[in-house]
Scaffold this motif. Structure first.
Motif, short mmCIF file in Angstrom:
data_model
loop_
_atom_site.label_atom_id
_atom_site.label_comp_id
_atom_site.label_asym_id
_atom_site.label_seq_id
_atom_site.Cartn_x
_atom_site.Cartn_y
_atom_site.Cartn_z
N THR A 183 0.83 -1.21 0.00
CA THR A 183 0.00 0.00 0.00
C THR A 183 0.86 1.25 0.00
O THR A 183 1.78 1.39 0.81
CB THR A 183 -0.91 0.03 1.24
OG1 THR A 183 -1.64 -1.20 1.31
CG2 THR A 183 -1.87 1.20 1.18
N CYS A 184 0.53 2.17 -0.90
CA CYS A 184 1.29 3.42 -1.00
C CYS A 184 0.44 4.55 -0.43
O CYS A 184 -0.48 5.04 -1.09
CB CYS A 184 1.65 3.67 -2.46
SG CYS A 184 2.85 4.96 -2.67
N LEU A 185 0.76 4.96 0.79
CA LEU A 185 -0.06 5.96 1.48
C LEU A 185 0.27 7.39 1.05
O LEU A 185 -0.55 8.30 1.22
CB LEU A 185 0.13 5.83 2.99
CG LEU A 185 -0.34 4.49 3.60
CD1 LEU A 185 0.05 4.43 5.07
CD2 LEU A 185 -1.83 4.30 3.42
N ASP A 206 -2.93 12.04 0.11
CA ASP A 206 -3.15 10.83 -0.70
C ASP A 206 -3.86 9.72 0.05
O ASP A 206 -4.32 8.74 -0.56
CB ASP A 206 -1.80 10.32 -1.21
CG ASP A 206 -1.01 11.37 -1.97
OD1 ASP A 206 0.06 11.78 -1.48
OD2 ASP A 206 -1.50 11.81 -3.03
N SER A 207 -3.94 9.83 1.37
CA SER A 207 -4.60 8.80 2.18
C SER A 207 -5.03 9.42 3.51
O SER A 207 -4.61 10.54 3.85
CB SER A 207 -3.66 7.62 2.44
OG SER A 207 -2.52 8.05 3.17
N THR A 247 -7.44 4.34 1.68
CA THR A 247 -6.99 4.87 0.39
C THR A 247 -8.21 5.08 -0.49
O THR A 247 -9.24 4.42 -0.33
CB THR A 247 -6.00 3.91 -0.30
OG1 THR A 247 -6.65 2.67 -0.60
CG2 THR A 247 -4.79 3.65 0.59
N TYR A 248 -8.09 5.99 -1.48
CA TYR A 248 -9.25 6.37 -2.29
C TYR A 248 -9.01 6.21 -3.78
O TYR A 248 -9.84 6.64 -4.58
CB TYR A 248 -9.61 7.83 -1.98
CG TYR A 248 -10.01 8.04 -0.54
CD1 TYR A 248 -9.04 8.21 0.45
CD2 TYR A 248 -11.34 8.05 -0.17
CE1 TYR A 248 -9.41 8.38 1.78
CE2 TYR A 248 -11.71 8.23 1.16
CZ TYR A 248 -10.74 8.39 2.13
OH TYR A 248 -11.10 8.56 3.44
N HIS A 249 -7.93 5.59 -4.13
CA HIS A 249 -7.63 5.38 -5.55
C HIS A 249 -7.64 3.88 -5.83
O HIS A 249 -7.10 3.09 -5.05
CB HIS A 249 -6.27 5.98 -5.91
CG HIS A 249 -6.03 6.09 -7.38
ND1 HIS A 249 -5.76 5.00 -8.19
CD2 HIS A 249 -6.04 7.17 -8.21
CE1 HIS A 249 -5.59 5.41 -9.44
NE2 HIS A 249 -5.76 6.72 -9.48
N GLN A 268 -4.14 2.19 -5.65
CA GLN A 268 -3.24 2.63 -4.58
C GLN A 268 -2.74 1.47 -3.72
O GLN A 268 -1.84 1.62 -2.92
CB GLN A 268 -3.95 3.67 -3.71
CG GLN A 268 -3.02 4.55 -2.90
CD GLN A 268 -3.75 5.74 -2.30
OE1 GLN A 268 -4.88 6.04 -2.68
NE2 GLN A 268 -3.10 6.42 -1.36
N THR A 269 -3.35 0.31 -3.91
CA THR A 269 -2.93 -0.90 -3.19
C THR A 269 -2.72 -2.03 -4.18
O THR A 269 -3.35 -2.05 -5.25
CB THR A 269 -3.99 -1.34 -2.16
OG1 THR A 269 -5.20 -1.64 -2.84
CG2 THR A 269 -4.23 -0.27 -1.12
#
Length: 709
Positions: free
Chosen positions: A638-640, A677-678, A692-694, A697-698
């Motif tokens: 996951t990229c926060l 971004d998170s 996350t909202y994209h 993004q995970t």
């Protein structure tokens, strides 16, 4: 000592009636050291060449036959008289070519002829070959004139800058080769006369005559050519003997049958390593090694821990590009082996340039591209140093030039940007995408784009992990399990009735979905660009004094396989996500899509993740039908990015809020670069929430199957 050398030494036997003491292989006489090889007496002495009484004296001078060029040549001219220079000009007005022999009278010297020659400086093309050929030409000239004795100076040890030992050894080799090829030669005496002040050259020639090693040393002058960085790897190109490198692993080039007696490079390495390595190859790899693959063995007597034997296939004559890619893949495989064994330094030869006749430029391109690609796709690798060792030969200059030319583009950045800096993030933004180094279906030796171009469908691969990864994932599950929080909270309804205290991992599988991974990498890349502009993102504990770092990352050991390719610069972490039986297959093919959520959470419609396996376990079955049957959760990469820390619920959030002072709205007109971004919910709740909202993004990398116990 080889059988060839033994037979040569056995033949050194005097034919006269000298005493037994005189019959030693080498003798210390009034002339210095002396050896008889077959019917030729070879000696070395200190003295002045111009005073020798022999049939021929050899002079080393310039190609224009300017006899005052060089101390030895000038001494000969002074002793012989000015007529010697005049004769040179008359007979050779245009001078001579390098390695040729010009014959003149002797003037006032006590010899019959002088053989003049001009040689090349050490390190220039064919310098060693020309040196040895010149000695042979002089001996041949002596034979043609039906003469028997000749005196040489050191020849290449002065202005030509040959290492003394190289010059002496190659001279002995040239002598032996001529004598072997001309059994009826009239040559009876060869004398080397070294100036009394040149002790180093004298000792080198004495040693060469005593040792009598007839394997010529062609072009090995230990020197570093250049040094540069490829991301985290320091690369050095040097001229040296690879079998003497002090590194963790040396790469050897072998044939399919793993016959270590084939090929000059392989012979040199195995001679230094000893017979036990060959025995190990025969025992552990009886079928050899297939082309393009590598095997690792112990290193025997070498100054390294491991030997990596690489089987280089024949050069693809019709396509240099194909051969470059072949070498590139082999280099990556070698470096992967080193990384797997946690080795730091590797020595590589100019693969393919000897036994397989690869053009030097093909070898250079393949080797350097392999290192470069590995450094980009294995940023957490243990390999930090790669030494490319070029080992002379007739193509020495061409090989050296090829590697220097191919390395030129990499030398602009002598040191890569430091981790944790904006410069590092800007560099990462420009790197070509590759699968992780540990993937086995979509391997890291090809770019993501190349894999996608080769795939005929959009299927994914769900693969059982190796034991190391299994243990790492299992340990993370258990380390983040919080039994005191079990059954607490709205989403834990019904769990207390099951009467369990822990979970048992049954299976760990890795998802290799090249489409999902490409989309995830593109999102990460956009965050690297963002961090490169606005600055490296703060980690969670730096945002608020009361917030702790992310539990999953804290639990990972520094050398954990799970930590190898995480980028803290963009707040990349592994987080858990519990999934129900009817959902996990959709996630494998489509990823974690917040649009499929049936209800809004505490921070709006997003993908909710957990730093505790206890939290993730709450979502693996319906609250109304809890059971102890087999369950599944994901461990998701996951990229926060830039984190918004929320202390209160924000159920109507549609995306992360803006971080501009006085704004903090999720619906403002500010750009994405000015938006978080998170969201991390860190209030008075039992568990923290990570949202996350994209869509991309995970990446749900590991599927964990487990039981409640």
């Amino acid at each position: 000592m080889s059988s060839e050398k033994l037979s040569l030494l056995d033949s050194i036997e005097p034919t006269d009636s000298r005493t037994q003491e005189d019959k030693k292989e080498t003798e210390l006489t009034d002339f210095g050291y002396s050896r008889k090889y077959k019917n030729v007496r070879i000696s070395v002495k200190e003295g002045a060449l111009e005073k020798e009484q022999v049939d021929v004296i050899v002079n080393s001078t310039s190609d224009k036959l300017e006899l005052r060029h060089g101390r030895g040549s000038k001494a000969l001219l002074d002793a012989a008289g000015a007529g010697l220079q005049t004769e040179c000009k008359q007979k050779y007005p245009m001078g001579i070519q390098k390695g040729d022999v010009a014959v003149t009278g002797a003037g006032n010297l006590r010899c019959k002829f002088i053989f003049h020659g001009s040689l090349k400086r050490y390190g220039s093309q064919d310098a060693e070959k020309i040196h040895m050929a010149f000695i042979s030409k002089c001996l041949k000239g002596l034979d043609r004139k039906k003469l028997s004795s000749i005196a040489f100076p050191g020849l290449t040890t002065g202005l030509h800058k040959f290492p003394k030992k190289v010059a002496a050894k190659n001279t002995c080799c040239a002598l032996a080769q001529y004598i072997d090829a001309n059994p009826n030669t009239r040559v009876k005496e060869v004398r080397f006369v070294i100036h009394a002040e040149d002790k180093e050259t004298y000792e080198a020639f004495c040693d060469a005559i005593k040792v009598w090693d007839l394997n010529p040393n062609l072009g090995i002058e230990r020197k570093e050519i250049c040094r540069f960085k490829m991301n985290q790897i320091s690369v050095t190109i040097k001229v040296d003997k690879i079998e003497e490198e002090r590194v963790d692993m040396i790469v050897n080039s072998v044939n399919k049958s793993l016959d270590l007696d084939k090929g000059s490079l392989c012979k040199a390495i195995i001679t230094a390593a000893g017979s036990k390595v060959a025995e190990e190859c025969r025992r552990d790899h009886p079928s050899g090694v297939s082309e393009g693959n590598v095997v690792v063995t112990s290193a025997g007597n070498l100054k390294c821990e491991k030997l990596c034997h690489a089987c280089v296939p024949p050069h693809e004559q019709k396509s240099n590009d194909v051969s470059v890619k072949v070498l590139q893949k082999i280099v990556i495989k070698c470096l992967k082996k080193a990384d797997k064994k946690q080795l730091t330094s590797v020595a590589l030869p100019a693969l393919g340039t000897r036994y397989n006749n690869y053009p030097p430029r093909v070898s250079a391109a393949g080797v350097l591209k392999g290192i470069d690609q590995f450094s980009k796709s294995h940023t957490r690798s243990s390999v930090k140093i790669v030494v490319i060792v070029l080992y002379g030969g007739n193509q020495h200059e061409e090989i050296l030039k090829a590697f220097v030319d191919e390395a030129a583009p990499y030398q602009g950045a002598c040191s890569g940007p430091e981790r944790g800096t904006q410069e590092f993030c800007r560099q990462q933004y420009q790197i070509e995408l590759h699968p992780p180094e540990y993937w086995t279906e979509y391997t890291s030796d090809k770019s993501v784009k190349s894999w996608k171009a080769d795939c005929d469908d959009d299927s994914f691969k769900l693969l059982d992990v190796d034991s190391t990864t299994y243990k790492a994932v299992e340990k993370l599950v258990q380390s983040t399990w919080q039994p005191k929080k079990l059954g607490h909270g709205r989403d834990a309804k019904g769990l207390s009735d099951l009467n369990y205290t822990s979970i048992k991992v049954l299976k760990v599988q890795r998802l290799e979905n090249i489409d999902l991974y490409e989309n995830y990498c593109h999102f990460c890349s956009s965050l690297f660009n963002k961090a490169g502009v606005i600055g490296v993102f703060d980690k969670l504990s730096s945002i608020s004094q009361g917030s702790k770092d992310i539990f999953t990352t804290d639990c990972l050991e520094e050398d954990s396989v799970l930590k190898k390719e995480l980028y803290p610069e963009i707040n990349e972490h592994f987080l858990f996500h519990g999934t129900k039986p009817e959902t996990y297959k959709k996630i494998l093919s489509q990823g974690l899509d917040f649009r499929m959520a049936k209800e809004y959470g505490m921070f709006g419609q997003g993908v909710y993740l957990a730093e505790s396996s206890t939290k993730a376990d709450q979502y693996t079955d319906p609250r109304t039908t809890r059971n102890k049957g087999e369950k599944r959760m994901f461990l998701a990469r996951t990229c926060l990015g830039k984190i918004h820390l929320a202390k209160e619920k924000k159920e109507k959030l549609q995306r992360p809020p803006c971080f501009q002072t006085g704004c903090e709205s999720d619906s403002c007109e500010h750009s994405e670069r000015q938006r978080c971004d998170s969201v991390v919910g860190d209030g008075s709740w039992i568990f923290r929430e990570f949202v996350t909202y994209h869509h991309y993004q995970t990446y749900p990398e590991y599927l964990i199957t487990y039981d409640r116990v």
